[in-house]
Design a protein around this motif. Structure first.
Motif, PDB file in Angstrom:
ATOM      1  N   LYS A  88     -27.963 -18.829  13.214  1.00 40.92           N
ATOM      2  CA  LYS A  88     -28.610 -19.907  13.978  1.00 40.92           C
ATOM      3  C   LYS A  88     -29.933 -19.462  14.596  1.00 40.92           C
ATOM      4  CE  LYS A  88     -25.500 -23.022  13.257  1.00 40.92           C
ATOM      5  NZ  LYS A  88     -25.828 -24.226  12.423  1.00 40.92           N
ATOM      6  N   ILE A  89     -30.039 -18.202  14.971  1.00 39.51           N
ATOM      7  CA  ILE A  89     -31.288 -17.659  15.524  1.00 39.51           C
ATOM      8  C   ILE A  89     -31.733 -16.557  14.590  1.00 39.51           C
ATOM      9  CG2 ILE A  89     -32.400 -16.535  17.480  1.00 39.51           C
ATOM     10  CD1 ILE A  89     -30.320 -17.789  19.289  1.00 39.51           C
TER      11      ILE A  89
ATOM     12  N   LYS B 267     -32.256  -8.940  12.910  1.00 40.53           N
ATOM     13  CA  LYS B 267     -31.069  -8.912  12.055  1.00 40.53           C
ATOM     14  C   LYS B 267     -29.802  -8.920  12.892  1.00 40.53           C
ATOM     15  CE  LYS B 267     -28.801  -6.271   8.368  1.00 40.53           C
ATOM     16  NZ  LYS B 267     -28.869  -5.049   7.520  1.00 40.53           N
ATOM     17  N   TYR B 268     -29.813  -8.161  13.977  1.00 40.43           N
ATOM     18  CA  TYR B 268     -28.653  -8.108  14.870  1.00 40.43           C
ATOM     19  C   TYR B 268     -28.365  -9.487  15.465  1.00 40.43           C
ATOM     20  CZ  TYR B 268     -25.780  -6.916  18.930  1.00 40.43           C
ATOM     21  OH  TYR B 268     -24.783  -6.878  19.880  1.00 40.43           O
ATOM     22  N   VAL B 269     -29.410 -10.142  16.005  1.00 37.55           N
ATOM     23  CA  VAL B 269     -29.239 -11.453  16.628  1.00 37.55           C
ATOM     24  C   VAL B 269     -28.800 -12.490  15.596  1.00 37.55           C
ATOM     25  CG1 VAL B 269     -30.421 -13.322  17.834  1.00 37.55           C
ATOM     26  CG2 VAL B 269     -30.878 -10.942  18.465  1.00 37.55           C
TER      27      VAL B 269
ATOM     28  N   LEU C 194     -33.428  -5.709  26.294  1.00 34.89           N
ATOM     29  CA  LEU C 194     -32.080  -6.149  26.653  1.00 34.89           C
ATOM     30  C   LEU C 194     -31.900  -7.541  26.063  1.00 34.89           C
ATOM     31  CD1 LEU C 194     -29.382  -6.280  28.131  1.00 34.89           C
ATOM     32  CD2 LEU C 194     -30.626  -6.881  30.221  1.00 34.89           C
ATOM     33  N   ILE C 195     -31.007  -7.658  25.098  1.00 34.97           N
ATOM     34  CA  ILE C 195     -30.786  -8.921  24.400  1.00 34.97           C
ATOM     35  C   ILE C 195     -29.439  -9.500  24.806  1.00 34.97           C
ATOM     36  CG2 ILE C 195     -30.477 -10.021  22.138  1.00 34.97           C
ATOM     37  CD1 ILE C 195     -33.280  -9.075  22.460  1.00 34.97           C
ATOM     38  N   ASN C 196     -29.429 -10.750  25.185  1.00 34.35           N
ATOM     39  CA  ASN C 196     -28.172 -11.469  25.403  1.00 34.35           C
ATOM     40  C   ASN C 196     -28.032 -12.516  24.317  1.00 34.35           C
ATOM     41  OD1 ASN C 196     -26.928 -14.171  26.558  1.00 34.35           O
ATOM     42  ND2 ASN C 196     -25.909 -12.469  27.568  1.00 34.35           N
ATOM     43  N   TYR C 197     -26.878 -12.590  23.700  1.00 36.43           N
ATOM     44  CA  TYR C 197     -26.654 -13.594  22.658  1.00 36.43           C
ATOM     45  C   TYR C 197     -25.413 -14.419  23.000  1.00 36.43           C
ATOM     46  CZ  TYR C 197     -22.962 -10.485  20.974  1.00 36.43           C
ATOM     47  OH  TYR C 197     -21.839  -9.713  20.902  1.00 36.43           O
ATOM     48  N   ILE C 198     -25.416 -15.641  22.538  1.00 37.98           N
ATOM     49  CA  ILE C 198     -24.236 -16.484  22.681  1.00 37.98           C
ATOM     50  C   ILE C 198     -24.186 -17.439  21.494  1.00 37.98           C
ATOM     51  CG2 ILE C 198     -25.484 -18.134  24.160  1.00 37.98           C
ATOM     52  CD1 ILE C 198     -22.825 -18.671  25.585  1.00 37.98           C
ATOM     53  N   TYR C 199     -23.023 -17.539  20.907  1.00 36.93           N
ATOM     54  CA  TYR C 199     -22.803 -18.480  19.805  1.00 36.93           C
ATOM     55  C   TYR C 199     -21.632 -19.373  20.195  1.00 36.93           C
ATOM     56  CZ  TYR C 199     -21.487 -20.472  15.315  1.00 36.93           C
ATOM     57  OH  TYR C 199     -21.177 -21.352  14.314  1.00 36.93           O
ATOM     58  N   PHE C 200     -21.799 -20.673  20.012  1.00 35.69           N
ATOM     59  CA  PHE C 200     -20.756 -21.619  20.412  1.00 35.69           C
ATOM     60  C   PHE C 200     -20.621 -22.736  19.387  1.00 35.69           C
ATOM     61  CE2 PHE C 200     -19.532 -25.637  22.339  1.00 35.69           C
ATOM     62  CZ  PHE C 200     -18.361 -25.307  22.985  1.00 35.69           C
ATOM     63  N   LYS C 201     -19.390 -22.993  19.007  1.00 35.39           N
ATOM     64  CA  LYS C 201     -19.069 -24.154  18.187  1.00 35.39           C
ATOM     65  C   LYS C 201     -17.675 -24.612  18.585  1.00 35.39           C
ATOM     66  CE  LYS C 201     -18.718 -25.864  13.430  1.00 35.39           C
ATOM     67  NZ  LYS C 201     -18.783 -25.482  11.978  1.00 35.39           N
ATOM     68  N   GLY C 202     -17.592 -25.807  19.136  1.00 39.71           N
ATOM     69  CA  GLY C 202     -16.305 -26.283  19.626  1.00 39.71           C
ATOM     70  C   GLY C 202     -16.066 -27.741  19.291  1.00 39.71           C
ATOM     71  N   LYS C 203     -14.871 -28.192  19.609  1.00 39.21           N
ATOM     72  CA  LYS C 203     -14.479 -29.581  19.382  1.00 39.21           C
ATOM     73  C   LYS C 203     -14.344 -30.287  20.723  1.00 39.21           C
ATOM     74  CE  LYS C 203     -11.932 -28.634  15.100  1.00 39.21           C
ATOM     75  NZ  LYS C 203     -10.623 -28.733  14.415  1.00 39.21           N
TER      76      LYS C 203
END
Length: 269
Positions: free
Chosen positions: A183-184, A174-176, A199-208
């Motif tokens: 997305k995940i 739920k956290y991720v 140990l969880i690493n997350y990254i979210y990216f949306k760019g132009k």
């Protein structure tokens, strides 16, 4: 007892050009931090390419798209090294491409702190990067480790009952899911009740794109998966100068495309 490290696979290969030239309003300390971040970033590039070569050579990776974030993996391993000592710390440190005689662990931690802050402060991108610790209820972690994780790696900490497998899975997933905006959704599928910490690493990216592709130039064309397989996919087309590197060792071209805010995507082919 077991300590498990989970890495969130990201939406694309993300590179960030750290801004090292600050205006007069920034302090000398900020400038030093930025220059240190650039140094760490450059030395860590070798790790990124070594990791890609390793993943691309795996039997399960043949004729498949490989999507990962070197920065995300580096941040997670550097964060993990905070709790390691002796040979384990040395192996993590050198595995990331750092030489203990040329650079200290403190410099690495400060550099990753600056890189994460720089990325999370970008306004023309939808981007978030962070870490989280899911700690077993019976685990006794040193307070200085938790403080350093929060300071350098923007890490949140949560008490987790790993003996309740379904509850632990739901808490982590739920956290991720929230941090990656859906997305995940199912990062953790199995949990060992003897787990001490995740140990969880997350990254979210949306760019132009810095130089957008024109939709009218997108055409359905064949894409050659391998010597025998072809699929039809939408192909974007643009005439412009771009940076391309050829790695003769693995016969691969690396194409660099720029997004806004000095963020780049590297696409091997």
């Amino acid at each position: 007892m077991r300590v498990l490290l989970s890495l969130c696979v990201t939406l694309l290969v993300l590179w960030s050009t750290v801004q090292c030239h600050h205006g007069p309003q920034h302090s000398h300390h900020d400038s030093n931090a930025a220059n240190g971040s650039l140094r760490i970033y450059q030395e860590n590039l070798d790790f990124a390419f070594r990791l890609y070569k390793h993943i691309s050579a795996l039997p399960d990776s043949q004729s498949k798209n490989i999507i990962f974030s070197p920065l995300s993996v580096s941040v997670a391993l550097a964060a993990l090294s905070l709790g390691a000592r002796g040979k384990t710390h040395q192996q993590l440190f050198e595995g990331l491409g750092f030489n203990g005689t040329d650079i200290t662990a403190e410099e690495v931690n400060q550099a990753f702190q600056h890189i994460q802050q720089d990325l999370n402060e970008k306004t023309d991108l939808d981007l978030s990067l962070g870490n989280a610790l899911f700690i077993g209820q019976n685990a006794k972690l040193r307070p200085e480790f938790l403080e350093s994780m929060k300071r350098y790696y923007q890490s949140e900490g949560f008490s987790t009952n790993f003996s309740n497998i379904e509850e632990a899975k739901q808490q982590i997933n739920k956290y991720v899911e929230e941090k990656t905006k859906g997305k995940i959704t199912n990062l953790v599928q199995e949990v060992d009740p003897l787990t001490v910490m995740y140990l969880i690493n997350y990254i979210y990216f949306k760019g132009k794109w810095e130089m957008p592709f024109h939709p009218e130039s997108t055409l359905e064309m064949p894409f050659f998966v391998n010597n025998t397989t072809t699929v039809t996919v939408p192909m974007m087309k643009e005439n412009k100068k771009i940076s391309v590197y050829y790695d003769a060792e693995i016969a691969t071209h690396i194409l660099q495309l720029h997004y806004n805010e000095s963020v780049n995507a590297a696409a091997p082919s």
